[in-house]
Motif scaffolding. Structure first.
Motif, PDB file in Angstrom:
ATOM      1  N   TYR A   9       9.643  -4.262   1.278  1.00  0.00           N
ATOM      2  CA  TYR A   9       8.853  -3.791   2.421  1.00  0.00           C
ATOM      3  C   TYR A   9       9.595  -2.651   3.115  1.00  0.00           C
ATOM      4  N   THR A  10       8.811  -1.644   3.513  1.00  0.00           N
ATOM      5  CA  THR A  10       9.398  -0.469   4.177  1.00  0.00           C
ATOM      6  C   THR A  10       8.849  -0.282   5.588  1.00  0.00           C
ATOM      7  N   ARG A  11       7.737  -0.910   5.879  1.00  0.00           N
ATOM      8  CA  ARG A  11       7.030  -0.798   7.159  1.00  0.00           C
ATOM      9  C   ARG A  11       6.403   0.586   7.381  1.00  0.00           C
ATOM     10  N   THR A  12       6.582   1.499   6.419  1.00  0.00           N
ATOM     11  CA  THR A  12       6.013   2.838   6.610  1.00  0.00           C
ATOM     12  C   THR A  12       4.499   2.848   6.479  1.00  0.00           C
ATOM     13  N   GLY A  13       3.929   1.828   5.874  1.00  0.00           N
ATOM     14  CA  GLY A  13       2.481   1.774   5.709  1.00  0.00           C
ATOM     15  C   GLY A  13       1.771   0.982   6.777  1.00  0.00           C
ATOM     16  N   ASP A  14       2.499   0.523   7.759  1.00  0.00           N
ATOM     17  CA  ASP A  14       1.885  -0.281   8.814  1.00  0.00           C
ATOM     18  C   ASP A  14       0.865   0.499   9.631  1.00  0.00           C
ATOM     19  N   ASP A  15       0.932   1.823   9.575  1.00  0.00           N
ATOM     20  CA  ASP A  15      -0.011   2.642  10.340  1.00  0.00           C
ATOM     21  C   ASP A  15      -1.272   2.972   9.536  1.00  0.00           C
ATOM     22  N   GLY A  16      -1.426   2.373   8.336  1.00  0.00           N
ATOM     23  CA  GLY A  16      -2.612   2.624   7.518  1.00  0.00           C
ATOM     24  C   GLY A  16      -2.465   3.801   6.580  1.00  0.00           C
ATOM     25  N   SER A  17      -1.249   4.302   6.432  1.00  0.00           N
ATOM     26  CA  SER A  17      -1.018   5.408   5.504  1.00  0.00           C
ATOM     27  C   SER A  17      -0.110   4.926   4.378  1.00  0.00           C
ATOM     28  N   THR A  18      -0.073   5.708   3.311  1.00  0.00           N
ATOM     29  CA  THR A  18       0.814   5.395   2.196  1.00  0.00           C
ATOM     30  C   THR A  18       1.366   6.693   1.633  1.00  0.00           C
ATOM     31  N   GLY A  19       2.487   6.599   0.967  1.00  0.00           N
ATOM     32  CA  GLY A  19       3.117   7.776   0.396  1.00  0.00           C
ATOM     33  C   GLY A  19       2.676   8.002  -1.037  1.00  0.00           C
ATOM     34  N   LEU A  20       2.326   9.234  -1.356  1.00  0.00           N
ATOM     35  CA  LEU A  20       2.047   9.607  -2.735  1.00  0.00           C
ATOM     36  C   LEU A  20       3.359   9.912  -3.434  1.00  0.00           C
ATOM     37  N   GLY A  21       3.288  10.076  -4.726  1.00  0.00           N
ATOM     38  CA  GLY A  21       4.483  10.332  -5.516  1.00  0.00           C
ATOM     39  C   GLY A  21       5.162  11.649  -5.201  1.00  0.00           C
ATOM     40  N   ASP A  22       4.433  12.579  -4.571  1.00  0.00           N
ATOM     41  CA  ASP A  22       5.049  13.857  -4.209  1.00  0.00           C
ATOM     42  C   ASP A  22       5.637  13.839  -2.798  1.00  0.00           C
ATOM     43  N   GLY A  23       5.616  12.680  -2.148  1.00  0.00           N
ATOM     44  CA  GLY A  23       6.187  12.545  -0.810  1.00  0.00           C
ATOM     45  C   GLY A  23       5.191  12.724   0.320  1.00  0.00           C
ATOM     46  N   SER A  24       4.009  13.234   0.041  1.00  0.00           N
ATOM     47  CA  SER A  24       3.003  13.397   1.098  1.00  0.00           C
ATOM     48  C   SER A  24       2.423  12.035   1.467  1.00  0.00           C
ATOM     49  N   ARG A  25       1.860  11.952   2.658  1.00  0.00           N
ATOM     50  CA  ARG A  25       1.269  10.699   3.136  1.00  0.00           C
ATOM     51  C   ARG A  25      -0.221  10.901   3.290  1.00  0.00           C
ATOM     52  N   VAL A  26      -0.968   9.870   2.905  1.00  0.00           N
ATOM     53  CA  VAL A  26      -2.429   9.903   2.988  1.00  0.00           C
ATOM     54  C   VAL A  26      -2.905   8.547   3.509  1.00  0.00           C
ATOM     55  N   PRO A  27      -4.140   8.484   4.020  1.00  0.00           N
ATOM     56  CA  PRO A  27      -4.679   7.186   4.429  1.00  0.00           C
ATOM     57  C   PRO A  27      -4.794   6.250   3.220  1.00  0.00           C
ATOM     58  N   LYS A  28      -4.586   4.976   3.450  1.00  0.00           N
ATOM     59  CA  LYS A  28      -4.646   4.004   2.357  1.00  0.00           C
ATOM     60  C   LYS A  28      -6.038   3.883   1.750  1.00  0.00           C
ATOM     61  N   ASP A  29      -7.062   4.320   2.494  1.00  0.00           N
ATOM     62  CA  ASP A  29      -8.415   4.256   1.957  1.00  0.00           C
ATOM     63  C   ASP A  29      -8.891   5.616   1.426  1.00  0.00           C
ATOM     64  N   SER A  30      -7.972   6.519   1.136  1.00  0.00           N
ATOM     65  CA  SER A  30      -8.346   7.826   0.587  1.00  0.00           C
ATOM     66  C   SER A  30      -8.879   7.653  -0.835  1.00  0.00           C
ATOM     67  N   LEU A  31      -9.636   8.644  -1.290  1.00  0.00           N
ATOM     68  CA  LEU A  31     -10.186   8.607  -2.647  1.00  0.00           C
ATOM     69  C   LEU A  31      -9.077   8.539  -3.693  1.00  0.00           C
ATOM     70  N   ARG A  32      -7.981   9.232  -3.448  1.00  0.00           N
ATOM     71  CA  ARG A  32      -6.877   9.235  -4.421  1.00  0.00           C
ATOM     72  C   ARG A  32      -6.249   7.850  -4.537  1.00  0.00           C
ATOM     73  N   VAL A  33      -6.008   7.208  -3.409  1.00  0.00           N
ATOM     74  CA  VAL A  33      -5.405   5.869  -3.437  1.00  0.00           C
ATOM     75  C   VAL A  33      -6.373   4.875  -4.069  1.00  0.00           C
ATOM     76  N   ALA A  34      -7.670   5.005  -3.762  1.00  0.00           N
ATOM     77  CA  ALA A  34      -8.665   4.126  -4.379  1.00  0.00           C
ATOM     78  C   ALA A  34      -8.666   4.291  -5.894  1.00  0.00           C
TER      79      ALA A  34
END
Length: 191
Positions: A9-34
């Motif tokens: 656990y990193t707690r970085t996703g507690d705000d509803g975002s997640t990190g992509l493999g390139d280091g950028s952050r996107v919402p967890k419900d983005s089309l890419r994450v889906a």
């Protein structure tokens, strides 16, 4: 080799975002994450097929290779601009599909999910694969997606359908055919 996680656990996703493999952050419900999340789900459903007893060796080898390729595809979708799935992967799926399909009798009816645990699990994987394909297509309308990604999933869903047929026959259960001309009982008359 990629990063090793020493802490899950990193707690970085507690705000509803997640990190992509390139280091950028996107919402967890983005089309890419889906899209890459459903590819991961597909990989898990194939793992359920592989957990079934009595799989023919060639099916087991094929699905194990597919699991590795799906992990590659998930990486490609998680890292914008990454290329992991190649034309040769799609061509291999087509060759394997033809090899499994050639000895099967031609289809004359629709097949219902079933035919033993392995075949039913493979039907589930097939439907998740179709959903993954739809989500990758949706992502491609909004962001750049290499054409190999949806084409790979399209061929894979066809292969999984053929493997459903192979597994239903190998299990001795046989295919469950849709009875399109079955008679339905009339509904009772209302008072």
């Amino acid at each position: 080799m990629g990063n090793r996680l020493s802490k899950i656990y990193t707690r970085t996703g507690d705000d509803g975002s997640t990190g992509l493999g390139d280091g950028s952050r996107v919402p967890k419900d983005s089309l890419r994450v889906a899209a890459y999340g459903t590819v991961d789900e597909l990989n898990s459903t194939i793992g359920m097929v592989l957990a079934c007893d009595g799989l023919p060796d060639e099916v087991r080898e094929t699905l194990t290779q597919v699991q590795h390729e799906l992990f590659d595809l998930g990486g490609e979708l998680c890292i914008p601009g990454m290329a992991m799935i190649e034309e040769s992967d799609i061509a291999r799926l087509e060759q394997v599909l033809d090899r499994f399909n050639d000895p099967l009798p031609p289809l004359k009816d629709f097949i219902l999910p079933g035919g033993g645990m392995a075949a039913a699990s493979c039907h589930l994987a097939r439907t998740v694969c179709r959903r993954a394909e739809r989500e990758v297509v949706a992502l491609g309308r909004e962001e750049k997606v290499r054409p190999q990604a949806p084409r790979y999933l399209n061929r894979l869903s066809d292969l999984l359908f053929v493997l459903c047929r192979v597994l239903a026959r190998a299990s001795g259960h046989g295919e469950v055919l849709w009875q399109h001309e079955r008679r339905r009982k009339p509904a009772p008359a209302a008072d």
